[in-house]
Enzyme design. Sequence first.
Site, short mmCIF file in Angstrom:
data_model
loop_
_atom_site.label_atom_id
_atom_site.label_comp_id
_atom_site.label_asym_id
_atom_site.label_seq_id
_atom_site.Cartn_x
_atom_site.Cartn_y
_atom_site.Cartn_z
N LYS A 81 0.82 -1.22 0.00
CA LYS A 81 0.00 0.00 0.00
C LYS A 81 0.85 1.27 0.00
CE LYS A 81 -1.08 0.98 4.83
NZ LYS A 81 -2.13 1.35 5.76
N ASP A 82 2.12 1.15 0.38
CA ASP A 82 3.02 2.31 0.37
C ASP A 82 3.79 2.44 -0.95
OD1 ASP A 82 2.27 2.96 2.98
OD2 ASP A 82 3.85 1.73 3.87
N ARG A 129 -7.88 9.02 3.90
CA ARG A 129 -8.86 7.97 3.64
C ARG A 129 -9.61 7.60 4.92
NH1 ARG A 129 -8.66 2.74 4.77
NH2 ARG A 129 -6.50 2.91 5.43
N ARG A 130 -8.86 7.44 6.01
CA ARG A 130 -9.52 7.11 7.28
C ARG A 130 -10.33 8.30 7.79
NH1 ARG A 130 -4.03 4.03 9.02
NH2 ARG A 130 -4.57 2.00 8.15
N ARG A 147 1.10 10.76 13.45
CA ARG A 147 2.16 10.16 12.63
C ARG A 147 3.10 9.35 13.48
NH1 ARG A 147 5.55 13.14 8.43
NH2 ARG A 147 6.36 11.02 8.43
N ARG A 153 2.49 5.41 17.56
CA ARG A 153 1.07 5.79 17.54
C ARG A 153 0.33 5.21 18.74
NH1 ARG A 153 -0.68 5.20 11.14
NH2 ARG A 153 1.42 5.41 10.36
N CYS A 240 -1.69 9.64 -4.11
CA CYS A 240 -1.96 9.13 -2.76
C CYS A 240 -2.40 10.28 -1.87
CB CYS A 240 -0.70 8.53 -2.15
SG CYS A 240 0.39 7.76 -3.29
N1 LIG Z 1 0.89 3.71 6.53
C1 LIG Z 1 1.95 2.94 7.12
C2 LIG Z 1 1.66 1.49 6.98
N2 LIG Z 1 2.00 0.84 5.86
C3 LIG Z 1 1.57 -0.45 5.98
C4 LIG Z 1 0.96 -0.58 7.22
C5 LIG Z 1 0.31 -1.78 7.74
C6 LIG Z 1 0.66 -3.08 7.07
C7 LIG Z 1 0.02 -3.33 5.74
O1 LIG Z 1 -0.88 -2.63 5.28
O2 LIG Z 1 0.46 -4.32 5.11
C8 LIG Z 1 1.04 0.65 7.87
C9 LIG Z 1 0.56 0.98 9.22
C10 LIG Z 1 -0.88 1.44 9.29
O3 LIG Z 1 -1.45 1.92 8.30
O4 LIG Z 1 -1.46 1.33 10.39
#
Ligand SMILES: NCc1[nH]cc(CCC(=O)O)c1CC(=O)O
Length: 314
Positions: A81-82, A129-130, A147, A153, A240
Amino acid sequence: MSTLRIATRKSPLALWQSEHVAAALRAAHPGLEVTLVPMSTRGDEVLDRSLAAIGGKGLFLKELELAMQRGEADCAVHSLKDVPMELDPGFALPAILERADHADAFVSNRFDSIDALPQGAVVGTASLRRQAQLRARRPDLVLRDLRGNVNTRLGKLDAGEYDAIVLACAGLQRLGFDARIRTRLDAPDWLPAPAQGAIAIECKDDDAHTAALCAALDHAPTRTRCEAERAMNRALHGSCHVPVAAYARLDGGRLHLQGLVGSASDGRLVRAEAQAPAADGEALGAEIAHALLEQGAGALIALEAEPDTGPFRS
Ligand SMILES: NCc1[nH]cc(CCC(=O)O)c1CC(=O)O
């Protein structure tokens, strides 16, 4: 005996994911030596400015890509996702591992769910998004930036800075914090980031040896689902910086895709869903993006895409 060097970020979650990939590679290729090359990235170091201001999500990848180009590492491990919708030229993703929990988690020390929060409760998340989905459900909540890595967190929640926070279930589970998940926020009502919960391996696209070793870990159904989700995001112009969520599931040979675009500032959401044969995931992603744009997603994207609107990670 050959050695495979994995470039990784140094956060506890990144290290867990890289160790997980290293163990899977060793199991798939007996005799292969696998080592980690931990690196600091600008995205990890600069915590006082929004990621948009310092160059966006790709920052977490860039330093690892440079290490591969300098010949200091053979591959890199990322949360898919990153990974930007368009990979940098010269790189490929030879493996997408089987997806863990895709859902988000509602985490609080006092409340069981979003609906149980009192009027005006303070919820922490840095992800538009959240924020958009929280705002749509509970316009009264006070949404605050949050962050830092997963451990940081949770520490801020425990210090009393927030009544609740929203994180990815996968990250919490990997770090042993399953017990902190009060509610899973899940489809069809709540949608994750495209490809949330999936780990990808990146290597140079001319390194056939590394690609072949990594390909042993590829999980075809996860790739099909994540590629459809990412195709939708790409068709919404790949940014993004906007609150985009997508979730695909496979049912027999059919791929079902749900998507949404929202506004973190006023809680408007537009949603679309459709299904197609599993082989047509790219087209399905584009179709959902088109349906979202027809409902006004373009205006929502423009609304959120002001220069340096602040954090946008999901
Ligand atoms: N944004 C950072 C990030 N990138 C991936 C994950 C979680 C693991 C995943 O999605 O595989 C997280 C932490 C989160 O969003 O709480």
